[in-house]
Every structure is written in C-alpha cells, then in structure tokens.
Design a protein around this motif. Structure first.
Motif, PDB file in Angstrom:
ATOM      1  N   SER A 156      -1.796 -10.958  12.851  1.00 23.57           N
ATOM      2  CA  SER A 156      -1.539 -11.958  13.883  1.00 23.57           C
ATOM      3  C   SER A 156      -0.939 -11.278  15.110  1.00 23.57           C
ATOM      4  O   SER A 156      -0.113 -10.366  14.982  1.00 23.57           O
ATOM      5  N   ASP A 157      -1.390 -11.707  16.297  1.00 27.11           N
ATOM      6  CA  ASP A 157      -0.907 -11.137  17.559  1.00 27.11           C
ATOM      7  C   ASP A 157      -0.897  -9.608  17.470  1.00 27.11           C
ATOM      8  O   ASP A 157       0.150  -8.961  17.639  1.00 27.11           O
ATOM      9  N   PRO A 158      -2.049  -8.981  17.204  1.00 24.25           N
ATOM     10  CA  PRO A 158      -2.083  -7.557  16.845  1.00 24.25           C
ATOM     11  C   PRO A 158      -1.670  -6.595  17.949  1.00 24.25           C
ATOM     12  O   PRO A 158      -1.315  -5.446  17.659  1.00 24.25           O
ATOM     13  N   ASP A 159      -1.712  -7.033  19.210  1.00 22.68           N
ATOM     14  CA  ASP A 159      -1.318  -6.140  20.294  1.00 22.68           C
ATOM     15  C   ASP A 159       0.199  -6.059  20.463  1.00 22.68           C
ATOM     16  O   ASP A 159       0.687  -5.287  21.282  1.00 22.68           O
ATOM     17  N   ARG A 160       0.917  -6.851  19.700  1.00 25.95           N
ATOM     18  CA  ARG A 160       2.384  -6.883  19.798  1.00 25.95           C
ATOM     19  C   ARG A 160       3.004  -5.897  18.813  1.00 25.95           C
ATOM     20  O   ARG A 160       2.584  -5.797  17.667  1.00 25.95           O
ATOM     21  N   PHE A 161       3.994  -5.154  19.261  1.00 27.50           N
ATOM     22  CA  PHE A 161       4.762  -4.234  18.417  1.00 27.50           C
ATOM     23  C   PHE A 161       5.863  -5.026  17.735  1.00 27.50           C
ATOM     24  O   PHE A 161       6.761  -5.544  18.384  1.00 27.50           O
ATOM     25  N   ASP A 162       5.778  -5.129  16.401  1.00 27.28           N
ATOM     26  CA  ASP A 162       6.708  -5.965  15.656  1.00 27.28           C
ATOM     27  C   ASP A 162       7.017  -5.307  14.318  1.00 27.28           C
ATOM     28  O   ASP A 162       6.203  -5.326  13.402  1.00 27.28           O
ATOM     29  N   ILE A 163       8.209  -4.720  14.203  1.00 28.03           N
ATOM     30  CA  ILE A 163       8.540  -3.940  13.006  1.00 28.03           C
ATOM     31  C   ILE A 163       8.818  -4.817  11.794  1.00 28.03           C
ATOM     32  O   ILE A 163       8.982  -4.287  10.689  1.00 28.03           O
ATOM     33  N   THR A 164       8.845  -6.126  11.979  1.00 27.79           N
ATOM     34  CA  THR A 164       9.068  -7.009  10.830  1.00 27.79           C
ATOM     35  C   THR A 164       7.763  -7.508  10.221  1.00 27.79           C
ATOM     36  O   THR A 164       7.783  -8.216   9.209  1.00 27.79           O
ATOM     37  N   ARG A 165       6.626  -7.136  10.811  1.00 28.73           N
ATOM     38  CA  ARG A 165       5.352  -7.631  10.288  1.00 28.73           C
ATOM     39  C   ARG A 165       4.961  -6.921   8.991  1.00 28.73           C
ATOM     40  O   ARG A 165       5.425  -5.813   8.690  1.00 28.73           O
ATOM     41  N   ASP A 166       4.069  -7.542   8.248  1.00 25.84           N
ATOM     42  CA  ASP A 166       3.499  -6.958   7.032  1.00 25.84           C
ATOM     43  C   ASP A 166       2.389  -5.997   7.451  1.00 25.84           C
ATOM     44  O   ASP A 166       1.384  -6.410   8.018  1.00 25.84           O
ATOM     45  N   THR A 167       2.584  -4.705   7.172  1.00 22.25           N
ATOM     46  CA  THR A 167       1.602  -3.693   7.592  1.00 22.25           C
ATOM     47  C   THR A 167       0.740  -3.209   6.425  1.00 22.25           C
ATOM     48  O   THR A 167       0.090  -2.161   6.528  1.00 22.25           O
ATOM     49  N   GLN A 168       0.718  -3.946   5.335  1.00 26.57           N
ATOM     50  CA  GLN A 168      -0.001  -3.468   4.146  1.00 26.57           C
ATOM     51  C   GLN A 168      -1.488  -3.232   4.413  1.00 26.57           C
ATOM     52  O   GLN A 168      -2.103  -2.383   3.766  1.00 26.57           O
ATOM     53  N   LYS A 169      -2.071  -3.972   5.341  1.00 35.98           N
ATOM     54  CA  LYS A 169      -3.494  -3.802   5.608  1.00 35.98           C
ATOM     55  C   LYS A 169      -3.784  -2.708   6.632  1.00 35.98           C
ATOM     56  O   LYS A 169      -4.945  -2.452   6.959  1.00 35.98           O
ATOM     57  N   SER A 170      -2.750  -2.055   7.113  1.00 40.53           N
ATOM     58  CA  SER A 170      -2.960  -0.947   8.048  1.00 40.53           C
ATOM     59  C   SER A 170      -3.703   0.194   7.358  1.00 40.53           C
ATOM     60  O   SER A 170      -3.449   0.509   6.195  1.00 40.53           O
ATOM     61  N   ILE A 171      -4.633   0.805   8.093  1.00 39.78           N
ATOM     62  CA  ILE A 171      -5.345   1.971   7.547  1.00 39.78           C
ATOM     63  C   ILE A 171      -5.157   3.171   8.480  1.00 39.78           C
ATOM     64  O   ILE A 171      -6.077   3.947   8.725  1.00 39.78           O
ATOM     65  N   ALA A 172      -3.937   3.315   8.979  1.00 42.23           N
ATOM     66  CA  ALA A 172      -3.629   4.423   9.881  1.00 42.23           C
ATOM     67  C   ALA A 172      -3.853   5.778   9.228  1.00 42.23           C
ATOM     68  O   ALA A 172      -4.164   6.765   9.911  1.00 42.23           O
ATOM     69  N   PHE A 173      -3.717   5.854   7.906  1.00 48.41           N
ATOM     70  CA  PHE A 173      -3.912   7.116   7.192  1.00 48.41           C
ATOM     71  C   PHE A 173      -5.253   7.169   6.470  1.00 48.41           C
ATOM     72  O   PHE A 173      -5.494   8.045   5.651  1.00 48.41           O
ATOM     73  N   GLY A 174      -6.135   6.209   6.771  1.00 48.37           N
ATOM     74  CA  GLY A 174      -7.416   6.142   6.087  1.00 48.37           C
ATOM     75  C   GLY A 174      -7.359   5.116   4.968  1.00 48.37           C
ATOM     76  O   GLY A 174      -6.308   4.545   4.662  1.00 48.37           O
ATOM     77  N   ALA A 175      -8.512   4.903   4.349  1.00 51.01           N
ATOM     78  CA  ALA A 175      -8.586   3.861   3.332  1.00 51.01           C
ATOM     79  C   ALA A 175      -9.255   4.325   2.043  1.00 51.01           C
ATOM     80  O   ALA A 175      -9.086   3.702   1.003  1.00 51.01           O
ATOM     81  N   GLY A 176     -10.004   5.381   2.095  1.00 47.55           N
ATOM     82  CA  GLY A 176     -10.790   5.810   0.945  1.00 47.55           C
ATOM     83  C   GLY A 176     -10.281   7.091   0.320  1.00 47.55           C
ATOM     84  O   GLY A 176      -9.088   7.412   0.412  1.00 47.55           O
ATOM     85  N   PRO A 177     -11.168   7.864  -0.286  1.00 48.05           N
ATOM     86  CA  PRO A 177     -10.762   9.093  -0.969  1.00 48.05           C
ATOM     87  C   PRO A 177     -10.192  10.150  -0.024  1.00 48.05           C
ATOM     88  O   PRO A 177      -9.528  11.082  -0.472  1.00 48.05           O
ATOM     89  N   HIS A 178     -10.429   9.972   1.286  1.00 42.79           N
ATOM     90  CA  HIS A 178      -9.903  10.939   2.252  1.00 42.79           C
ATOM     91  C   HIS A 178      -8.582  10.488   2.863  1.00 42.79           C
ATOM     92  O   HIS A 178      -8.198  10.951   3.932  1.00 42.79           O
ATOM     93  N   TYR A 179      -7.884   9.590   2.190  1.00 42.95           N
ATOM     94  CA  TYR A 179      -6.547   9.180   2.625  1.00 42.95           C
ATOM     95  C   TYR A 179      -5.711  10.424   2.908  1.00 42.95           C
ATOM     96  O   TYR A 179      -5.707  11.381   2.133  1.00 42.95           O
TER      97      TYR A 179
END
Length: 390
Positions: A313-336
């Motif tokens: 929700s409101d993805p352009d906003r920086f919010d350290i209290t949000r749930d970031t579990q769906k973030s894939i900043a480090f990748g998502a597959g075997p190349h995590y």
C-alpha cells in the motif's frame, strides 16, 4: 524476440528516476519489450516471484552475457547443481553463524575507527567518508583480500558494476572494467599463499579449502566484490538519507517502536540497491499472452516489484513500520543473495546505530543537493551532512 508490447523510455530520464516509467509499465504493460534496453522486462512482483524460479525457462546461464565476458563464469550465472555446488562452497564464509561470531565484531571495529576520525570534523559527504570506506573495509575481510586499499575495493567494484550494466557498449567503461578485474586477480594471487598458511573464514580461504578450481574462485570473488561493495555502501548512505528526510521515521526508531533492521528492510524495498537481474530465455515459453523465444533477454525489475501496488500500500512512501515480507530486494529464487546476512549485519547491526549514536544532531547540509541515480543499480551519489553544534 518476444512479442511483448513495446514500451519506449528515455534512458537518461530512466537513469535519473526509473519509478514513474516502471509504474506506467506495471499499469499498462506489465511485461514489455524496451527497445532502448534490448530486453523484455518484467515489472510486477508476483510475476517475477514465480518466473524467477523457472530456471528451465529463464536461465541465469548466459555464456555471452556481459558478466561472463568481463568477470568470468561465476555462480550467479549458473543454474541447478552447478550453482548450488559453488554456493555451498562459499556458504561457510557468509553463513549467519560466521557473520555473528566473526564478521560483526570486525565490522564494528572498522565503524568505530572510521567514526573516531570523522566525528571531530563536523561535516562530510557520508557516502565518501563513511559508507564507502566501511563497506570496503568489511568486504576486504570477508573476501580475504586484505592487501587491497579500500579505495581500490570501491573503485574496482564500481568499474565492474558499470561494465556489466554497459548495454550501450561504451568502450571506456569496458576498459575500466578490464583494469579492475586485472587488479583483483593480482590481489588474489598475492593472498593465496597467505591464506593457505593461515586459513580463516574468508571467501578466498574457504573456496581454496573446498577444492574449487581457480577460474571459478576468481570469478566468484569478483562476484562478491561487484555486489558486496555497492549494495551495503548504497544502503548505508541511502537509509541515512531516508531517515534524515523523514524525521518522523527516525523518531520511531529512537523511541524503540521499530528496529534498525526495519529501517534496512524498508529502505531496500523502497530503493533496492540492486534494481534488476538479467536472464536468458532457454526454451520457447508463453506467459500471460507473451511468447518468448530461445536467447531472448529478460530483465526482472526488482526495484519495480518492490513498489508494486498489488503488494504494497502507498508503495512510493518510505515507512519503516510496514510489512516488508513480500520484498524481493535480495531476489526470490535459487539465486537469493548469498551475502544477505552479512549485508544486514553491516547496515542494521553496525553502520546505522553507530552513525546516529556518534554523530549528534546529524542533519543534511543544505548547501549541496543530494543526488541519486541508476536503474540497474541505484544509489546516492553524495550525502552532504553536518552534525554537532551550529
């Protein structure tokens, strides 16, 4: 070539700020062929999350890719058993236990020394004065190349990053990359007899002990340097800037309503230092009405995925209290990212708490604007700040 709808970009504008174009792609053409990049790009988080795992279709093995040509055939450009074998060989150097028992203590020592020298000055560009040397000194320890200067670690990392993102074929960029890889090879040669005589938990030492061939060892150390310098360096400076420009978020941390790791995870979602991962299409494939042909090039846009409105929700906003579990900043597959544990420790356990504890009344220096850029790798180019009285 895939039959994905075309989406044109202005490359300098995309480099300065890719997010408006990526948002438009997510809305209108989530899978699009971008002629200026010569690639079909995936922009939606769930598409990337599922298709990155389809290594039989979207292969990391890219024999003619820039990374292979310029840096050697490393584990990031291998799939299946070949990838896992080399990943497991490196794991003892970057495992959670090694990070906790060895690296955090050394990371903290580097941070304390750098801040001891920096604190009396009252002003600095934190990119150059703190984030860069801290990341580089830590990476020297982790790779085992303690014979390098931190300035060379950063410059050679940046030269390789520029080289593997050099899709326009700039010869000067290519030449700098070749010079960097030659310098790293020389540093490896100098350190081999040292770590053989005195084994340690560094990547060079554990890979030599595993019996991995030297060509792969060299390529994997270059891989560690290319991502292991810029990602924590840019996360340190970027997260600091994010907190200084969002004082209400900094207050949340100081009131202990959130942790430093929350800052790191949200910053990595908000502005992923590694924005994109390339793949080669290995076999004919159809997905969401788009037909892919063998040897097509695909870019999984992690930076776009992490601002997908369907997941955040409101993805352009920086919010350290949000749930970031769906973030894939480090990748998502075997190349995590294999270095994720070390990166989190360096930034969240050491750099950010040390910086804000030591530099009292830290604030932006408004005499110089902060600059940020990049679409394949993205980070601050400067971070002028002041602290103390005045």
């Amino acid at each position: 070539m895939s039959n994905a709808p075309h989406f044109d970009i202005d490359v300098p504008t995309f480099w300065a700020d890719p997010y408006p174009a990526l948002a438009k792609m997510r809305k209108e053409t989530p899978i699009a062929f971008v002629p200026q990049l010569g690639s079909t790009v995936f922009t939606k988080r769930d598409d990337i999350f599922t298709q990155e795992k389809r290594i039989d279709v979207f292969s990391s093995h890219q024999p003619n890719g820039l990374m292979n040509v310029l840096m050697g055939h490393n584990m990031m450009r291998k799939d299946g058993e070949a990838h896992m074998t080399e990943r497991q060989a490196m794991f003892p150097a970057v495992s959670p236990r090694t990070v906790r028992d060895t690296w955090v203590r050394q990371f903290q020592a580097h941070a304390d020394r750098i801040l001891d020298e920096l604190t009396p000055k009252g002003e600095a560009d934190l990119c150059k004065a703190f984030a860069l040397p801290l990341s580089a000194e830590c990476l020297k320890d982790v790779t085992g190349l303690t014979n390098m200067r931190y300035q060379d670690m950063d410059a050679w990392s940046q030269a390789m990053i520029d080289g593997i993102a050099n899709y326009t074929g700039n010869k000067e960029v290519e030449a700098r990359c070749h010079a960097a890889t030659a310098g790293i090879d020389a540093a490896i040669d100098d350190m081999i007899p040292v770590v053989k005589k005195h084994p340690n938990t560094s990547i060079l030492s554990v890979l030599l002990a595993s019996g991995q061939n030297m060509e792969s060892i060299r390529a994997n150390i270059k891989l560690a340097i290319s991502g292991g310098q810029n990602e924590p360096r840019d996360a340190i400076s970027g997260a600091t800037w994010a907190l200084l420009t969002h004082p209400e978020q900094l207050a949340v941390v100081r009131e202990e309503k959130a942790k430093w790791i929350d800052v790191f995870e949200e910053y990595a979602r908000w502005i992923a230092p590694i924005q994109m991962s390339p793949r080669r299409v290995a076999k004919p494939w159809t997905y969401h009405g788009v037909d892919f042909e063998p040897e097509d090039r695909v870019f999984f846009m992690f930076g776009s995925a992490n601002r997908d409105e369907a997941c955040f929700s409101d993805p352009d906003r920086f919010d350290i209290t949000r749930d970031t579990q769906k973030s894939i900043a480090f990748g998502a597959g075997p190349h995590y990212c294999a270095g994720a544990f070390a990166s989190r420790a360096m930034v969240a356990d050491v750099a950010l708490p040390s910086l804000f504890a030591r530099l009292k009344r830290l604030r932006l220096d408004e005499r110089e604007p902060v600059r940020i850029g990049g679409w394949a790798f993205r980070g601050l180019l400067n971070l002028p700040v002041k602290w103390g009285a005045g």
